[in-house]
Motif scaffolding. Structure first.
Motif, PDB file in Angstrom:
ATOM      1  N   GLN A 170      28.558 -11.968 -10.493  1.00  0.00           N
ATOM      2  CA  GLN A 170      27.187 -12.142 -11.261  1.00  0.00           C
ATOM      3  C   GLN A 170      27.241 -13.124 -12.284  1.00  0.00           C
ATOM      4  OE1 GLN A 170      28.554  -8.610 -11.035  1.00  0.00           O
ATOM      5  NE2 GLN A 170      27.071  -8.152  -9.418  1.00  0.00           N
ATOM      6  N   SER A 211      24.358 -12.502  -7.539  1.00  0.00           N
ATOM      7  CA  SER A 211      23.156 -12.335  -8.125  1.00  0.00           C
ATOM      8  C   SER A 211      23.219 -12.999  -9.596  1.00  0.00           C
ATOM      9  CB  SER A 211      22.962 -10.786  -8.615  1.00  0.00           C
ATOM     10  OG  SER A 211      23.783 -10.254  -9.321  1.00  0.00           O
ATOM     11  N   LEU A 227      22.833  -3.686  -9.618  1.00  0.00           N
ATOM     12  CA  LEU A 227      23.373  -4.954  -9.616  1.00  0.00           C
ATOM     13  C   LEU A 227      24.525  -4.906  -8.376  1.00  0.00           C
ATOM     14  CD1 LEU A 227      23.903  -6.170 -13.275  1.00  0.00           C
ATOM     15  CD2 LEU A 227      22.126  -6.904 -11.732  1.00  0.00           C
TER      16      LEU A 227
END
Length: 553
Positions: A172, A299, A552
Motif C-alpha cells: 500500500q 492499493s 485494504l
C-alpha cells in the motif's frame, strides 16, 4: 422602472423599490436547496464530462460548492441568476446598475442582462484591487510551478545516474495530508506502514519535517520524477489551458440540461479561477505515474483529500488500474466530495445516510468511523447522576479560520453570556491549526492554546464552536457541545447539527440565553444525550483501523 440598482452587502436596512441586495437574494435560498443543485451538477460532472481534466474532475467540489470565500462558488452564481429571474424586474427595465459588486457576481449580472436584452452599467471602485489581487495570484502560481518543475528536473537527472531514492515500500502507498496525519496514522500502524509519500516539494518537506512524526519516513512524490516529468507536466498544463473552452462548454451544457439556461460568463469566470488556483497540481501527474510503476502497489490510500493528493489518486486509479481508498479527516460536510472509482471510508453512519439522501451515493462508501477516535477515552461517560450545580463552569471556544468579524463575534457573544451567568465561568480558546495565533494577541484576558487539544477538551464542561470536528471530539472527551451559526449565508451548517440531536443555535438571543442559564446539571444532561447519539453514529463499537485493514487486504 427604467433602472435597477444592485448592491452587495448593503449597510442600509431599507432599500428602495428599484434596489436589490444580491447577498440577500442568495441567502434567501435554503442550504437544502443549494445542496440539491450541488448534487445534481456533481453527479453529472463526475460521470459524464469527458473534457474535464483530472484535477478538476477530482477536486470539483471546491469548484462548485457555495462555501463562503470560494471565488468559484458556481452554486451561488446559479442561485443569484435564478433569484434575479424571480425578482420584480419589469419588462420596462432598460439598465441594471452594479454598485461595487465583486467580480464573481458581476459576471452573473452580465449573463442575466444578455439573456434579457438589458443594458448593464458598472460602477466598481474595487475592480483595480481585484485585478491586482489576481495578478499577484498568477505570479505566485508561476513561482510555485517553476519551483516544482525545477525540482522535477533535478530528481530526473539524479535518476539518470541511479542515485534516486525510489524504493519498494510495501503493498500500500499511503499519501496523508501531513497537516491531518492523525486521520490516517492508526491505519498505517495497523498495517505496519513505515514510509509515507507526501505530495509536497522536497524543500518544503525538509522545512516542515520537525512537525511530522519521527517514527515514520516521509518522502516527496517528486523523488519519483524522471527526466521527462517536467516536460510532461508542462504539456498537461498547456493542454488544459487550451482545452479551457471545451471545459466551459461541458459545464454550460450540464447547467442548461439541469436548470434550463446557460451562464457563459459565470462559468468562464469559475473555470479561469480554478485553473489559476490549482493548475500547479497537474505537475504531480507524471511523478504519480512513475511512483506506481516503480513501487507496483496493490492499493493507494489518501487521507483528507487536497489539490495535490487527488490528482495522484485519480491518475493511479484511472490510468494505472490501482485500487484507491480515501480516509476522510472531516465529519461529513454539506458539500461532500464523492470520488469516482474510489472506496471511501466514511466517518459515520450519518455520513452514508446523508449522501444517499442527496443522491450522491455513486461510489463504494463504507461507514466505519474516524480511526483515531479509538484513542480517545471519555473523562466520565455519564458525568454522574448527581453534580454540584454551583460548581464553576469551564468553557472552551474552538475557533476556525473564518472571517475575522465572525471569529470576533463568536468570542464576544460567549463573553457577554458568561458575564451574565450567575456561576463562575472560566474561558479558554483553542485555535484551529490553520489559524495564526497572532490574531488573538488582543485577547489578553483569555488563555489561548495552539495545541493540547485533548487536554483542553477534558478540562471543558462545554465546548462552543461553529462547524468544526472539535464538537464531536469534545463529546468523546466528556464535554457537552454547542454549535453556533448566527451568520446565515456566510457559514455552512453540517449535516450533524441539522439532525436536531446536537445543540445548534441559529438565533443570537437564544444562544445568549443558553449561555446565561447554563449550569452543571443542565450540561450533564446535554452531554449524556449527545454522547449516546455521537457513539451510535460514529461507529465506535468496533476496531476501526482493523475494519479498514480488512478492506485494504
Amino acid at each position: 422602472m427604467s433602472k435597477i440598482h444592485l448592491f452587495e452587502n448593503s449597510s442600509r436596512s431599507q432599500l428602495e423599490d428599484n434596489e436589490l441586495d444580491i447577498v440577500k437574494l442568495i441567502n434567501s435560498r435554503s442550504q437544502k436547496n443549494k445542496t440539491k443543485i450541488f448534487s445534481e451538477i456533481h453527479s453529472k460532472l463526475a460521470v459524464e464530462s469527458e473534457n474535464f481534466p483530472i484535477f478538476l474532475k477530482s477536486t470539483w467540489t471546491k469548484f462548485t460548492n457555495p462555501t463562503p470565500g470560494n471565488q468559484s462558488e458556481l452554486i451561488k452564481k446559479i442561485v443569484l441568476y435564478e433569484e434575479l429571474q424571480n425578482a420584480d424586474i419589469s419588462e420596462s427595465t432598460e439598465t441594471i446598475v452594479c454598485h461595487n459588486l465583486s467580480s464573481k457576481y458581476e459576471c452573473v449580472v452580465h449573463d442575466f442582462c444578455i439573456a434579457n436584452n438589458i443594458n448593464i452599467s458598472i460602477t466598481n471602485s474595487s475592480k483595480v484591487t481585484y485585478m491586482l489581487r489576481q495578478a499577484k495570484k498568477i505570479f505566485v502560481t508561476f513561482i510555485q510551478l517553476s519551483a516544482i518543475l525545477l525540482e522535477q528536473l533535478l530528481f530526473g537527472f539524479i535518476g539518470m545516474f541511479k542515485l534516486s531514492t525510489n524504493r519498494k515500500i510495501g503493498d500500500q502507498i499511503f499519501i496523508p495530508n501531513p497537516n491531518r496525519y492523525e486521520s490516517i496514522k492508526p491505519v498505517a500502524e495497523e498495517l505496519g506502514i513505515k514510509t509515507l509519500v507526501v505530495p509536497w516539494p522536497y524543500l518544503l518537506l525538509q522545512w516542515k519535517r520537525n512537525k511530522l512524526p519521527s517514527n515514520n519516513a516521509f518522502i516527496s512524490i517528486n523523488q519519483f520524477s524522471s527526466i521527462i516529468s517536467a516536460p510532461y507536466s508542462l504539456k498537461i498544463i498547456l493542454a488544459t489551458i487550451i482545452n479551457r473552452k471545451k471545459i466551459c462548454d461541458d459545464l454550460s451544457e450540464i447547467i442548461e440540461l439541469q436548470r434550463g439556461y446557460r451562464l457563459p460568463r459565470s462559468v468562464a469566470f469559475s473555470v479561469n479561477h480554478i485553473l489559476v488556483s490549482n493548475v500547479f497540481c497537474l505537475c504531480y501527474c507524471h511523478p504519480a505515474k512513475e511512483m506506481v510503476n516503480t513501487l507496483e502497489p496493490k492499493s493507494l490510500v489518501i487521507g483528507s483529500p487536497g489539490i495535490f493528493s487527488l490528482p495522484i489518486l485519480t491518475m493511479a486509479n484511472q490510468q494505472q488500474g490501482v485500487e484507491t481508498f480515501h480516509i476522510p479527516h472531516s465529519i461529513t460536510r454539506p458539500f461532500e466530495p464523492i470520488l469516482p472509482d474510489t472506496t471511501q471510508f466514511l466517518s459515520s453512519v450519518l455520513g452514508l445516510q446523508y449522501i444517499q439522501k442527496i443522491g450522491l451515493d455513486i461510489g463504494d462508501n463504507i461507514p466505519v468511523g474516524r480511526p483515531y477516535f479509538k484513542e480517545i477515552t471519555t473523562r466520565d461517560v455519564n458525568r454522574g447522576e448527581k453534580c454540584d450545580k454551583q460548581k464553576d463552569i469551564n468553557v472552551l471556544i474552538g475557533t476556525q479560520p473564518f472571517l475575522d468579524d465572525i471569529k470576533q463575534d463568536l468570542i464576544d457573544m460567549v463573553l457577554v453570556g458568561a458575564n451574565r451567568n450567575p456561576h463562575e465561568t472560566n474561558i479558554r480558546i483553542k485555535i484551529h491549526p490553520s489559524e495564526s495565533v497572532e490574531w488573538y494577541d488582543d485577547c489578553t484576558h483569555i488563555p489561548i492554546y495552539e495545541d493540547k487539544l485533548e487536554e483542553n477538551l477534558k478540562w471543558a464542561d462545554l465546548t462552543i464552536t461553529i462547524n468544526s470536528n472539535i464538537g464531536v471530539e469534545a463529546v468523546l472527551n466528556g464535554s457537552a457541545v454547542f454549535y453556533v451559526n448566527v451568520w446565515e449565508g456566510k457559514v455552512n451548517d453540517f449535516p450533524l447539527v441539522l439532525t436536531g440531536k446536537i445543540s445548534h443555535f441559529t438565533n443570537r438571543d437564544n444562544f445568549l440565553e443558553a449561555i446565561c442559564k447554563m449550569d452543571q446539571g443542565e450540561l450533564r444532561d446535554t452531554f449524556n444525550q449527545q454522547y449516546r447519539y455521537i457513539t451510535s453514529q460514529f461507529a465506535l463499537d468496533s476496531n476501526i483501523s482493523s475494519d479498514i485493514k480488512k478492506e485494504l487486504k
